[in-house]
Scaffold this motif. Sequence first.
Motif, PDB file in Angstrom:
ATOM      1  N   MET A  81       0.850  -1.182   0.000  1.00  0.00           N
ATOM      2  CA  MET A  81       0.000   0.000   0.000  1.00  0.00           C
ATOM      3  C   MET A  81       0.893   1.241   0.000  1.00  0.00           C
ATOM      4  O   MET A  81       1.674   1.445   0.929  1.00  0.00           O
ATOM      5  CB  MET A  81      -0.897   0.012   1.249  1.00  0.00           C
ATOM      6  CG  MET A  81      -1.737  -1.230   1.448  1.00  0.00           C
ATOM      7  SD  MET A  81      -2.621  -1.788  -0.014  1.00  0.00           S
ATOM      8  CE  MET A  81      -3.571  -0.337  -0.423  1.00  0.00           C
ATOM      9  N   THR A  82       0.764   2.058  -1.035  1.00  0.00           N
ATOM     10  CA  THR A  82       1.620   3.236  -1.161  1.00  0.00           C
ATOM     11  C   THR A  82       0.935   4.274  -2.051  1.00  0.00           C
ATOM     12  O   THR A  82       0.278   3.899  -3.037  1.00  0.00           O
ATOM     13  CB  THR A  82       3.000   2.835  -1.766  1.00  0.00           C
ATOM     14  OG1 THR A  82       3.778   4.012  -1.966  1.00  0.00           O
ATOM     15  CG2 THR A  82       2.874   2.076  -3.062  1.00  0.00           C
ATOM     16  N   PRO A  83       1.081   5.574  -1.709  1.00  0.00           N
ATOM     17  CA  PRO A  83       0.394   6.583  -2.528  1.00  0.00           C
ATOM     18  C   PRO A  83       0.919   6.654  -3.969  1.00  0.00           C
ATOM     19  O   PRO A  83       0.236   7.197  -4.835  1.00  0.00           O
ATOM     20  CB  PRO A  83       0.648   7.901  -1.783  1.00  0.00           C
ATOM     21  CG  PRO A  83       1.695   7.626  -0.763  1.00  0.00           C
ATOM     22  CD  PRO A  83       1.716   6.154  -0.522  1.00  0.00           C
ATOM     23  N   LEU A 111      -1.699   9.284   3.417  1.00  0.00           N
ATOM     24  CA  LEU A 111      -2.142   8.907   4.764  1.00  0.00           C
ATOM     25  C   LEU A 111      -0.909   8.739   5.652  1.00  0.00           C
ATOM     26  O   LEU A 111       0.210   8.650   5.155  1.00  0.00           O
ATOM     27  CB  LEU A 111      -2.916   7.587   4.693  1.00  0.00           C
ATOM     28  CG  LEU A 111      -4.118   7.569   3.758  1.00  0.00           C
ATOM     29  CD1 LEU A 111      -4.596   6.146   3.524  1.00  0.00           C
ATOM     30  CD2 LEU A 111      -5.238   8.420   4.322  1.00  0.00           C
ATOM     31  N   ILE A 125      -4.863   4.110  -2.787  1.00  0.00           N
ATOM     32  CA  ILE A 125      -6.327   4.264  -2.777  1.00  0.00           C
ATOM     33  C   ILE A 125      -6.727   5.683  -3.185  1.00  0.00           C
ATOM     34  O   ILE A 125      -7.915   6.009  -3.193  1.00  0.00           O
ATOM     35  CB  ILE A 125      -6.979   3.882  -1.423  1.00  0.00           C
ATOM     36  CG1 ILE A 125      -6.462   4.738  -0.270  1.00  0.00           C
ATOM     37  CG2 ILE A 125      -6.807   2.398  -1.143  1.00  0.00           C
ATOM     38  CD1 ILE A 125      -7.394   4.700   0.944  1.00  0.00           C
ATOM     39  N   ALA A 166      -5.607   2.223   4.195  1.00  0.00           N
ATOM     40  CA  ALA A 166      -5.697   1.852   2.776  1.00  0.00           C
ATOM     41  C   ALA A 166      -5.868   0.338   2.640  1.00  0.00           C
ATOM     42  O   ALA A 166      -6.672  -0.139   1.830  1.00  0.00           O
ATOM     43  CB  ALA A 166      -4.442   2.324   2.040  1.00  0.00           C
ATOM     44  N   TYR A 222      -3.663  11.177  -2.250  1.00  0.00           N
ATOM     45  CA  TYR A 222      -3.470  11.897  -0.993  1.00  0.00           C
ATOM     46  C   TYR A 222      -2.591  10.989  -0.137  1.00  0.00           C
ATOM     47  O   TYR A 222      -2.523   9.787  -0.388  1.00  0.00           O
ATOM     48  CB  TYR A 222      -4.801  12.186  -0.278  1.00  0.00           C
ATOM     49  CG  TYR A 222      -5.769  11.041  -0.361  1.00  0.00           C
ATOM     50  CD1 TYR A 222      -6.753  10.997  -1.340  1.00  0.00           C
ATOM     51  CD2 TYR A 222      -5.664   9.961   0.529  1.00  0.00           C
ATOM     52  CE1 TYR A 222      -7.616   9.925  -1.435  1.00  0.00           C
ATOM     53  CE2 TYR A 222      -6.528   8.891   0.438  1.00  0.00           C
ATOM     54  CZ  TYR A 222      -7.507   8.874  -0.546  1.00  0.00           C
ATOM     55  OH  TYR A 222      -8.351   7.803  -0.647  1.00  0.00           O
ATOM     56  N   ILE A 276      -0.261  -0.566  -4.679  1.00  0.00           N
ATOM     57  CA  ILE A 276      -1.618  -0.023  -4.796  1.00  0.00           C
ATOM     58  C   ILE A 276      -1.782   1.250  -3.969  1.00  0.00           C
ATOM     59  O   ILE A 276      -1.383   1.317  -2.808  1.00  0.00           O
ATOM     60  CB  ILE A 276      -2.661  -1.068  -4.348  1.00  0.00           C
ATOM     61  CG1 ILE A 276      -2.640  -2.238  -5.320  1.00  0.00           C
ATOM     62  CG2 ILE A 276      -4.048  -0.455  -4.261  1.00  0.00           C
ATOM     63  CD1 ILE A 276      -3.706  -3.254  -5.073  1.00  0.00           C
TER      64      ILE A 276
HETATM   65  N1  ADE Z   1      -0.173   5.030   2.327  1.00  0.00           N
HETATM   66  C1  ADE Z   1      -0.201   6.356   2.516  1.00  0.00           C
HETATM   67  N2  ADE Z   1      -1.028   6.962   1.686  1.00  0.00           N
HETATM   68  C2  ADE Z   1      -1.589   5.976   0.908  1.00  0.00           C
HETATM   69  C3  ADE Z   1      -2.523   5.973  -0.146  1.00  0.00           C
HETATM   70  N3  ADE Z   1      -3.080   7.092  -0.616  1.00  0.00           N
HETATM   71  N4  ADE Z   1      -2.845   4.792  -0.705  1.00  0.00           N
HETATM   72  C4  ADE Z   1      -2.260   3.643  -0.258  1.00  0.00           C
HETATM   73  N5  ADE Z   1      -1.372   3.595   0.735  1.00  0.00           N
HETATM   74  C5  ADE Z   1      -1.034   4.750   1.311  1.00  0.00           C
END
Ligand code: ADE
Length: 226
Positions: free
Chosen positions: A86-88, A137, A132, A143, A135, A130
């Motif tokens: 999970m990563t932006p 978090l 979500i 997420a 933005y 992925i």
């Molecule tokens: N970790 C921090 N922000 C995230 C995001 N927008 N989607 C998935 N993981 C995240």
Amino acid sequence: MRIDIITVLPEMIQGFFNCSIMSRAQKKGLAKICIHNLRDYTLDKHKRVDDYPYGGCAGMVMQIEPIDRCISELKAERQYDEVLFMTPDGEQFDQRIANTLSLSQNLIVLCGHFKGIDYRIREHFITKEISIGDYVLTGGELAAAVIVDAIVRIIPGVISDEQSALSDSFQDNLLAPPVYTRPAEYKGWKVPDILLSGHEKNIRDWELEQALERTKRLRPDLLEEK
Ligand code: ADE
């Protein structure tokens, strides 16, 4: 389906998976959600799982060793369809990805934290990254809860009325039509007559018309050819 979630904050999401439909899916044996505390996999006596980044930039980076130990232990037990991170900066999650992932047998979901994770983890263990949404978090836990909810709820049998998962918004690239319940009139606000008519075909046509109208108005991008 089995989903293993790796996190430094298990308490942040444990309660979520003990509630409502997620809990019922597990009790029915349709989903097994196992949450692993990454700190249980470090050899560090202070249970640290992060360290300063090479290159001297700000923030802490999650270390490779505890993540390797955790993922390798899981992989020694069974085969995984995907190891998700999970990563932006990952691929934007949507209903299509949820549908595909819901066909999996076993998934690992790694939640990021701090400034990021040692890039070698992404290169050597992760099969899909992925996001979500655009933005940031404080960590990947919320997420992960979002995507696991979307994946588990469409496993056949999880929602008792299967039809209701199929008629969700986005399943046909259309937003869902409006729904109403009793009373038929409240403070003078009426339920559309057609829904009280008992005429099945006219009702289905009306619902499709409404779905199209709402999609054109609110999410015209969904109707564009992809
Ligand atoms: N970790 C921090 N922000 C995230 C995001 N927008 N989607 C998935 N993981 C995240």
